[in-house]
Write a protein that holds these residues in place. Structure first.
Motif, PDB file in Angstrom:
ATOM      1  N   ILE A 153       4.136  -2.288  -4.790  1.00 50.16           N
ATOM      2  CA  ILE A 153       4.345  -2.148  -6.231  1.00 50.16           C
ATOM      3  C   ILE A 153       3.128  -2.614  -7.025  1.00 50.16           C
ATOM      4  O   ILE A 153       3.157  -2.574  -8.255  1.00 50.16           O
ATOM      5  N   ILE A 154       2.078  -3.065  -6.342  1.00 49.30           N
ATOM      6  CA  ILE A 154       0.796  -3.311  -6.982  1.00 49.30           C
ATOM      7  C   ILE A 154      -0.275  -2.548  -6.210  1.00 49.30           C
ATOM      8  O   ILE A 154      -0.092  -2.230  -5.039  1.00 49.30           O
ATOM      9  N   ASP A 155      -1.365  -2.229  -6.872  1.00 47.08           N
ATOM     10  CA  ASP A 155      -2.457  -1.507  -6.230  1.00 47.08           C
ATOM     11  C   ASP A 155      -3.386  -2.471  -5.517  1.00 47.08           C
ATOM     12  O   ASP A 155      -3.646  -3.581  -6.009  1.00 47.08           O
ATOM     13  N   LEU A 156      -3.899  -2.046  -4.368  1.00 41.92           N
ATOM     14  CA  LEU A 156      -5.031  -2.701  -3.725  1.00 41.92           C
ATOM     15  C   LEU A 156      -6.177  -1.697  -3.740  1.00 41.92           C
ATOM     16  O   LEU A 156      -6.070  -0.611  -3.148  1.00 41.92           O
ATOM     17  N   ALA A 157      -7.262  -2.055  -4.432  1.00 39.30           N
ATOM     18  CA  ALA A 157      -8.320  -1.094  -4.691  1.00 39.30           C
ATOM     19  C   ALA A 157      -9.667  -1.600  -4.204  1.00 39.30           C
ATOM     20  O   ALA A 157      -9.916  -2.816  -4.145  1.00 39.30           O
ATOM     21  N   LEU A 158     -10.540  -0.644  -3.854  1.00 37.50           N
ATOM     22  CA  LEU A 158     -11.924  -0.926  -3.498  1.00 37.50           C
ATOM     23  C   LEU A 158     -12.839  -0.398  -4.592  1.00 37.50           C
ATOM     24  O   LEU A 158     -12.584   0.672  -5.154  1.00 37.50           O
ATOM     25  N   PRO A 159     -13.924  -1.118  -4.908  1.00 35.78           N
ATOM     26  CA  PRO A 159     -14.869  -0.632  -5.910  1.00 35.78           C
ATOM     27  C   PRO A 159     -15.396   0.749  -5.551  1.00 35.78           C
ATOM     28  O   PRO A 159     -15.700   1.037  -4.392  1.00 35.78           O
ATOM     29  N   LEU A 160     -15.454   1.615  -6.547  1.00 37.11           N
ATOM     30  CA  LEU A 160     -15.981   2.981  -6.447  1.00 37.11           C
ATOM     31  C   LEU A 160     -15.065   3.929  -5.681  1.00 37.11           C
ATOM     32  O   LEU A 160     -15.235   5.147  -5.749  1.00 37.11           O
ATOM     33  N   SER A 209       8.474  -5.204 -16.003  1.00 35.15           N
ATOM     34  CA  SER A 209       8.378  -4.782 -17.400  1.00 35.15           C
ATOM     35  C   SER A 209       8.237  -3.272 -17.510  1.00 35.15           C
ATOM     36  O   SER A 209       8.809  -2.638 -18.404  1.00 35.15           O
ATOM     37  N   LEU A 210       7.484  -2.685 -16.585  1.00 32.08           N
ATOM     38  CA  LEU A 210       7.302  -1.236 -16.581  1.00 32.08           C
ATOM     39  C   LEU A 210       8.628  -0.518 -16.336  1.00 32.08           C
ATOM     40  O   LEU A 210       8.941   0.482 -17.000  1.00 32.08           O
ATOM     41  N   PRO A 261       4.844   2.194   3.599  1.00 35.62           N
ATOM     42  CA  PRO A 261       4.021   1.009   3.396  1.00 35.62           C
ATOM     43  C   PRO A 261       2.741   1.188   2.594  1.00 35.62           C
ATOM     44  O   PRO A 261       2.080   0.198   2.299  1.00 35.62           O
ATOM     45  N   HIS A 262       2.374   2.425   2.252  1.00 39.96           N
ATOM     46  CA  HIS A 262       1.118   2.624   1.523  1.00 39.96           C
ATOM     47  C   HIS A 262       1.304   3.270   0.160  1.00 39.96           C
ATOM     48  O   HIS A 262       0.334   3.526  -0.549  1.00 39.96           O
ATOM     49  N   GLY A 263       2.549   3.583  -0.204  1.00 42.31           N
ATOM     50  CA  GLY A 263       2.799   4.127  -1.534  1.00 42.31           C
ATOM     51  C   GLY A 263       2.641   5.625  -1.652  1.00 42.31           C
ATOM     52  O   GLY A 263       2.395   6.138  -2.746  1.00 42.31           O
ATOM     53  N   TYR A 264       2.815   6.352  -0.547  1.00 38.11           N
ATOM     54  CA  TYR A 264       2.760   7.809  -0.567  1.00 38.11           C
ATOM     55  C   TYR A 264       4.183   8.345  -0.385  1.00 38.11           C
ATOM     56  O   TYR A 264       4.769   8.203   0.686  1.00 38.11           O
ATOM     57  N   HIS A 265       4.720   8.957  -1.431  1.00 31.19           N
ATOM     58  CA  HIS A 265       6.129   9.342  -1.433  1.00 31.19           C
ATOM     59  C   HIS A 265       6.262  10.860  -1.569  1.00 31.19           C
ATOM     60  O   HIS A 265       5.734  11.455  -2.514  1.00 31.19           O
ATOM     61  N   ASP A 266       6.972  11.463  -0.628  1.00 34.58           N
ATOM     62  CA  ASP A 266       7.109  12.904  -0.602  1.00 34.58           C
ATOM     63  C   ASP A 266       8.173  13.372  -1.598  1.00 34.58           C
ATOM     64  O   ASP A 266       9.207  12.719  -1.781  1.00 34.58           O
ATOM     65  N   LYS A 267       7.920  14.516  -2.216  1.00 31.81           N
ATOM     66  CA  LYS A 267       8.842  15.035  -3.227  1.00 31.81           C
ATOM     67  C   LYS A 267      10.229  15.316  -2.663  1.00 31.81           C
ATOM     68  O   LYS A 267      11.220  15.321  -3.417  1.00 31.81           O
ATOM     69  N   SER A 268      10.322  15.536  -1.363  1.00 25.99           N
ATOM     70  CA  SER A 268      11.617  15.827  -0.755  1.00 25.99           C
ATOM     71  C   SER A 268      12.606  14.674  -0.919  1.00 25.99           C
ATOM     72  O   SER A 268      13.822  14.879  -0.826  1.00 25.99           O
ATOM     73  N   LEU A 269      12.101  13.481  -1.184  1.00 24.28           N
ATOM     74  CA  LEU A 269      12.993  12.330  -1.344  1.00 24.28           C
ATOM     75  C   LEU A 269      13.901  12.465  -2.563  1.00 24.28           C
ATOM     76  O   LEU A 269      14.960  11.828  -2.620  1.00 24.28           O
ATOM     77  N   GLN A 270      13.514  13.291  -3.520  1.00 23.39           N
ATOM     78  CA  GLN A 270      14.364  13.496  -4.689  1.00 23.39           C
ATOM     79  C   GLN A 270      15.727  14.043  -4.275  1.00 23.39           C
ATOM     80  O   GLN A 270      16.738  13.772  -4.934  1.00 23.39           O
ATOM     81  N   GLN A 271      15.760  14.787  -3.177  1.00 28.01           N
ATOM     82  CA  GLN A 271      17.018  15.349  -2.695  1.00 28.01           C
ATOM     83  C   GLN A 271      17.917  14.296  -2.057  1.00 28.01           C
ATOM     84  O   GLN A 271      19.101  14.556  -1.817  1.00 28.01           O
ATOM     85  N   ALA A 292       5.012   3.556  -7.281  1.00 25.73           N
ATOM     86  CA  ALA A 292       6.301   2.863  -7.210  1.00 25.73           C
ATOM     87  C   ALA A 292       7.204   3.263  -8.376  1.00 25.73           C
ATOM     88  O   ALA A 292       8.417   3.418  -8.206  1.00 25.73           O
ATOM     89  N   LEU A 293       6.619   3.438  -9.557  1.00 27.37           N
ATOM     90  CA  LEU A 293       7.405   3.898 -10.699  1.00 27.37           C
ATOM     91  C   LEU A 293       7.940   5.302 -10.440  1.00 27.37           C
ATOM     92  O   LEU A 293       9.097   5.609 -10.743  1.00 27.37           O
ATOM     93  N   GLN A 294       7.112   6.144  -9.855  1.00 24.75           N
ATOM     94  CA  GLN A 294       7.538   7.512  -9.576  1.00 24.75           C
ATOM     95  C   GLN A 294       8.731   7.546  -8.629  1.00 24.75           C
ATOM     96  O   GLN A 294       9.722   8.242  -8.892  1.00 24.75           O
ATOM     97  N   ILE A 295       8.686   6.767  -7.538  1.00 23.15           N
ATOM     98  CA  ILE A 295       9.807   6.787  -6.602  1.00 23.15           C
ATOM     99  C   ILE A 295      11.047   6.168  -7.235  1.00 23.15           C
ATOM    100  O   ILE A 295      12.178   6.601  -6.988  1.00 23.15           O
ATOM    101  N   ALA A 296      10.853   5.189  -8.109  1.00 17.61           N
ATOM    102  CA  ALA A 296      11.995   4.599  -8.819  1.00 17.61           C
ATOM    103  C   ALA A 296      12.657   5.629  -9.730  1.00 17.61           C
ATOM    104  O   ALA A 296      13.894   5.700  -9.815  1.00 17.61           O
ATOM    105  N   GLU A 297      11.868   6.436 -10.394  1.00 22.60           N
ATOM    106  CA  GLU A 297      12.425   7.481 -11.257  1.00 22.60           C
ATOM    107  C   GLU A 297      13.101   8.573 -10.436  1.00 22.60           C
ATOM    108  O   GLU A 297      14.121   9.127 -10.853  1.00 22.60           O
ATOM    109  N   TRP A 298      12.538   8.873  -9.272  1.00 24.48           N
ATOM    110  CA  TRP A 298      13.107   9.921  -8.427  1.00 24.48           C
ATOM    111  C   TRP A 298      14.451   9.549  -7.838  1.00 24.48           C
ATOM    112  O   TRP A 298      15.379  10.358  -7.838  1.00 24.48           O
ATOM    113  N   VAL A 299      14.565   8.330  -7.271  1.00 21.01           N
ATOM    114  CA  VAL A 299      15.737   8.018  -6.439  1.00 21.01           C
ATOM    115  C   VAL A 299      16.622   6.916  -7.006  1.00 21.01           C
ATOM    116  O   VAL A 299      17.635   6.572  -6.409  1.00 21.01           O
ATOM    117  N   LYS A 300      16.244   6.352  -8.172  1.00 20.73           N
ATOM    118  CA  LYS A 300      17.075   5.371  -8.885  1.00 20.73           C
ATOM    119  C   LYS A 300      17.600   4.249  -7.977  1.00 20.73           C
ATOM    120  O   LYS A 300      18.810   4.033  -7.849  1.00 20.73           O
TER     121      LYS A 300
END
Length: 260
Positions: A168-175, A228-229, A147-157, A186-194
């Protein structure tokens, strides 16, 4: 496979004819540490609990994942799987079948669904909460939730993973920067696990939010930007935009079986 989004991070996953309620939030306000002045979410329309829940899955022990007012109204005999911090919340609220799932550990639901805990969101210097991989044993269809966009490299397996539920969008705080990691993660996990399908979580839904923190949060990106990305990276993943409270079938195609 069917899904129903109950706003924010709350999902009902129907897989192998089993109903798995993930990070449920149905009733009452969402407040952290009784500090409503800082952050408060209220549903415009409280929702009834889905019938015949087979399992509750909790990714974190914080209120937006292990929501006490909702857990209090649910049947305490429903089995619960959670991160260690979430399992502690469920036990304190009176659930009688609670399993704390460490990273890499698995839980089998009636020998039909395998649920594997993977490293998820870090909370402080020593705690990493859970993401989950759900696998339907008969078809080998897989769904992944973090739920927070932290994806472990082990998922590639684990690739391919058919359905990914993540911001799939960022929620950011100033500074400070993103507190919810969306676009790049989200792009990274999409590339990893298709994945065949991706669905956004941590979005608002049918909820009113107020408080100092809400006034500072900034959303960066849109669903169309992310589509689009994906296209620019030659990924055919479909991005769905669910309507809160509406059950829908996830359009999946059977993955080809590789022959050694």
């Amino acid at each position: 496979m069917y899904l129903t989004w109950f706003d924010s991070n709350s999902w009902l996953l129907e897989i192998a004819n089993k109903k798995i309620f993930i990070d449920p939030w149905l009733v009452g306000p969402l407040v952290f540490g009784n500090q409503a002045w800082l952050f408060k979410g209220e549903k415009r329309s409280p929702r009834p609990a889905p019938p015949n829940i087979d399992l509750i899955v909790l990714s974190q022990g914080l209120e937006d994942h292990a929501h006490p007012p909702t857990l209090k109204i649910l049947d305490k005999t429903i089995p619960v799987v959670g991160s260690p911090s979430a399992a502690k919340v469920a036990q304190e609220l009176g659930f009688t079948q609670v399993r704390a799932l460490e990273h890499g550990s698995t839980y089998f639901l009636d020998n039909q669904v395998e649920i594997k805990a993977v490293p998820g969101s870090p909370l402080g210097p020593t705690t990493v909460e859970n993401g989950y991989l759900f696998r339907e044993l008969e078809t080998n269809f897989k769904a992944y939730y973090e739920p927070h966009g932290y994806h472990d490299k082990s998922l590639q397996q684990e690739a391919p993973i058919d359905v990914v539920i993540t911001p799939i969008i960022d929620l950011a705080l100033p500074l400070i920067g993103p507190i919810i990691k969306g676009t790049k993660s989200a792009l990274q996990i999409a590339e990893w696990v298709k994945p065949q399908v991706m669905l956004p979580t941590a979005a608002g839904g049918d909820v009113n939010y107020e408080g100092v923190l809400v006034s500072l949060l900034k959303a960066v990106g849109t669903l169309e930007d992310f589509r689009s990305l994906l296209a620019r990276h030659n990924l055919s993943t479909r991005v769905l935009n669910p309507t809160p409270g509406e059950r829908f079938e996830v359009p999946l195609e059977k993955q080809p079986v590789s022959v050694a």
